[in-house]
Design a protein around this motif. Structure first.
Motif, PDB file in Angstrom:
ATOM      1  N   LEU A 225       0.825  -1.208   0.000  1.00  0.00           N
ATOM      2  CA  LEU A 225       0.000   0.000   0.000  1.00  0.00           C
ATOM      3  C   LEU A 225       0.859   1.257   0.000  1.00  0.00           C
ATOM      4  O   LEU A 225       0.510   2.255  -0.651  1.00  0.00           O
ATOM      5  CB  LEU A 225      -0.931  -0.007   1.211  1.00  0.00           C
ATOM      6  N   LEU A 226       1.977   1.215   0.709  1.00  0.00           N
ATOM      7  CA  LEU A 226       2.867   2.376   0.735  1.00  0.00           C
ATOM      8  C   LEU A 226       3.461   2.635  -0.651  1.00  0.00           C
ATOM      9  O   LEU A 226       3.520   3.792  -1.113  1.00  0.00           O
ATOM     10  CB  LEU A 226       3.980   2.159   1.755  1.00  0.00           C
ATOM     11  N   PHE A 227       3.869   1.590  -1.328  1.00  0.00           N
ATOM     12  CA  PHE A 227       4.402   1.746  -2.679  1.00  0.00           C
ATOM     13  C   PHE A 227       3.327   2.252  -3.641  1.00  0.00           C
ATOM     14  O   PHE A 227       3.603   3.101  -4.504  1.00  0.00           O
ATOM     15  CB  PHE A 227       4.965   0.411  -3.167  1.00  0.00           C
ATOM     16  N   SER A 228       2.105   1.749  -3.497  1.00  0.00           N
ATOM     17  CA  SER A 228       1.014   2.212  -4.363  1.00  0.00           C
ATOM     18  C   SER A 228       0.723   3.694  -4.136  1.00  0.00           C
ATOM     19  O   SER A 228       0.510   4.448  -5.091  1.00  0.00           O
ATOM     20  CB  SER A 228      -0.243   1.383  -4.109  1.00  0.00           C
ATOM     21  N   GLY A 229       0.724   4.127  -2.871  1.00  0.00           N
ATOM     22  CA  GLY A 229       0.495   5.543  -2.586  1.00  0.00           C
ATOM     23  C   GLY A 229       1.598   6.431  -3.130  1.00  0.00           C
ATOM     24  O   GLY A 229       1.328   7.515  -3.661  1.00  0.00           O
ATOM     25  N   VAL A 230       2.852   5.988  -3.013  1.00  0.00           N
ATOM     26  CA  VAL A 230       3.965   6.768  -3.567  1.00  0.00           C
ATOM     27  C   VAL A 230       3.849   6.869  -5.077  1.00  0.00           C
ATOM     28  O   VAL A 230       4.112   7.919  -5.677  1.00  0.00           O
ATOM     29  CB  VAL A 230       5.304   6.132  -3.151  1.00  0.00           C
ATOM     30  N   PHE A 231       3.439   5.777  -5.721  1.00  0.00           N
ATOM     31  CA  PHE A 231       3.320   5.789  -7.180  1.00  0.00           C
ATOM     32  C   PHE A 231       2.178   6.696  -7.644  1.00  0.00           C
ATOM     33  O   PHE A 231       2.311   7.417  -8.642  1.00  0.00           O
ATOM     34  CB  PHE A 231       3.101   4.359  -7.682  1.00  0.00           C
ATOM     35  N   VAL A 232       1.062   6.672  -6.936  1.00  0.00           N
ATOM     36  CA  VAL A 232      -0.082   7.485  -7.352  1.00  0.00           C
ATOM     37  C   VAL A 232       0.190   8.966  -7.123  1.00  0.00           C
ATOM     38  O   VAL A 232      -0.137   9.811  -7.976  1.00  0.00           O
ATOM     39  CB  VAL A 232      -1.351   7.037  -6.596  1.00  0.00           C
ATOM     40  N   MET A 233       0.817   9.319  -5.998  1.00  0.00           N
ATOM     41  CA  MET A 233       1.049  10.721  -5.660  1.00  0.00           C
ATOM     42  C   MET A 233       2.467  11.177  -5.983  1.00  0.00           C
ATOM     43  O   MET A 233       3.003  12.074  -5.336  1.00  0.00           O
ATOM     44  CB  MET A 233       0.723  10.959  -4.191  1.00  0.00           C
ATOM     45  N   ARG A 234       3.084  10.576  -6.971  1.00  0.00           N
ATOM     46  CA  ARG A 234       4.426  10.987  -7.358  1.00  0.00           C
ATOM     47  C   ARG A 234       4.394  12.386  -7.994  1.00  0.00           C
ATOM     48  O   ARG A 234       3.362  12.841  -8.468  1.00  0.00           O
ATOM     49  CB  ARG A 234       5.026   9.970  -8.332  1.00  0.00           C
TER      50      ARG A 234
END
Length: 261
Positions: A225-234
């Motif tokens: 989930l942390l990686f997904s959030g970083v990818f979406v809000m890059r």
């Protein structure tokens, strides 16, 4: 019995017309008399008939309900595109906090709902609801639309008037058919992922499912989930203007639209 053996739509309409006729006969002999048109309006007998004004009113009601969702999406899109860097960083920190403390998700959502309801207390409705002319689109309705709405069934009009109404219905029906066709195309594209109609697309999707299953099994849910959030809000510096790879892949999937006459 209403739940075990519910009435069909045709039975409900038949009962509605019978009750309307009985009430009209009874109230026409009362003092003062009540006309049949008033009884039909109160019982909403013509709700199933065509009305362009009512269709526009229902569409505006639907758009009014969806404005909140659209506003929420626009707010998230501004955060995702770093329109306000401070707000984006604050939301990302809150997202990380929620990931590592998932037990706070439901209480936080309930507290936000409670706070929103308390804030809306001052703007609560003070008067009982009445007929809203603007909501009903009655103040902007064209005279031809009102004439068509109050027309009898079957129609009492002839000639050019019915031709114009029929052409307008055909144009509206064409847009509805296009909307249904687009929805069917998207659903057929989802179905074609496993149908092997396009062998390359199906094989790529199956390999993605296999790799995703292994990755999700190996990585902890918090890290995923942390990686997904970083990818979406890059940051927009790390974005490209062309459509994303999944979106491009989905648009190229086969559908049955090309097989239609």
């Amino acid at each position: 019995m209403h739940y075990i053996h519910p009435l069909s739509t045709y039975q409900i309409e038949s009962l509605r017309h019978q009750s309307t006729r009985l009430l009209s006969m009874r109230l026409s002999r009362a003092e003062p008399t009540l006309r049949q048109e008033v009884v039909e309006y109160v019982l909403d007998v013509g709700s199933q008939l065509w009305s362009l004004r009512r269709g526009k009113a229902n569409a505006s009601r639907l758009m009014g309900f969806s404005q909140g969702l659209l506003a929420a999406w626009e707010w998230f899109d501004r955060i995702r595109r770093w329109k306000n860097p401070k707000l984006t960083i604050s939301v990302f920190i809150l997202y990380v906090f929620v990931i590592f403390y998932p037990q706070m998700i439901i209480p936080s959502v309930l507290l936000v709902i409670f706070g929103t309801g308390i804030m809306n207390f001052r703007s609560r409705p003070r008067n009982p609801p009445h007929m809203d002319i603007k909501l009903s689109q009655a103040d902007t309705a064209h005279p031809n639309d009102l004439e068509e709405e109050f027309d009898t069934l079957p129609s009492s009009k002839h000639g050019q008037i019915l031709t114009a109404r029929y052409d307008r219905l055909r144009s509206m029906g064409g847009r509805i058919v296009m909307l249904i066709g687009d929805l069917a195309t998207q659903l057929e594209r989802i179905q074609s992922l496993l149908s092997w109609r396009d062998p390359r697309a199906t094989s790529m999707f199956l390999m993605f499912c296999l790799v995703a299953a292994v990755v999700i099994f190996m990585l902890p849910p918090k890290h995923l989930l942390l990686f997904s959030g970083v990818f979406v809000m890059r940051h927009p510096r790390f974005r490209i203007d062309i459509p994303a790879l999944p979106q491009n892949f989905f648009r190229r999937l086969p559908a049955k639209a090309d097989s239609l006459l």
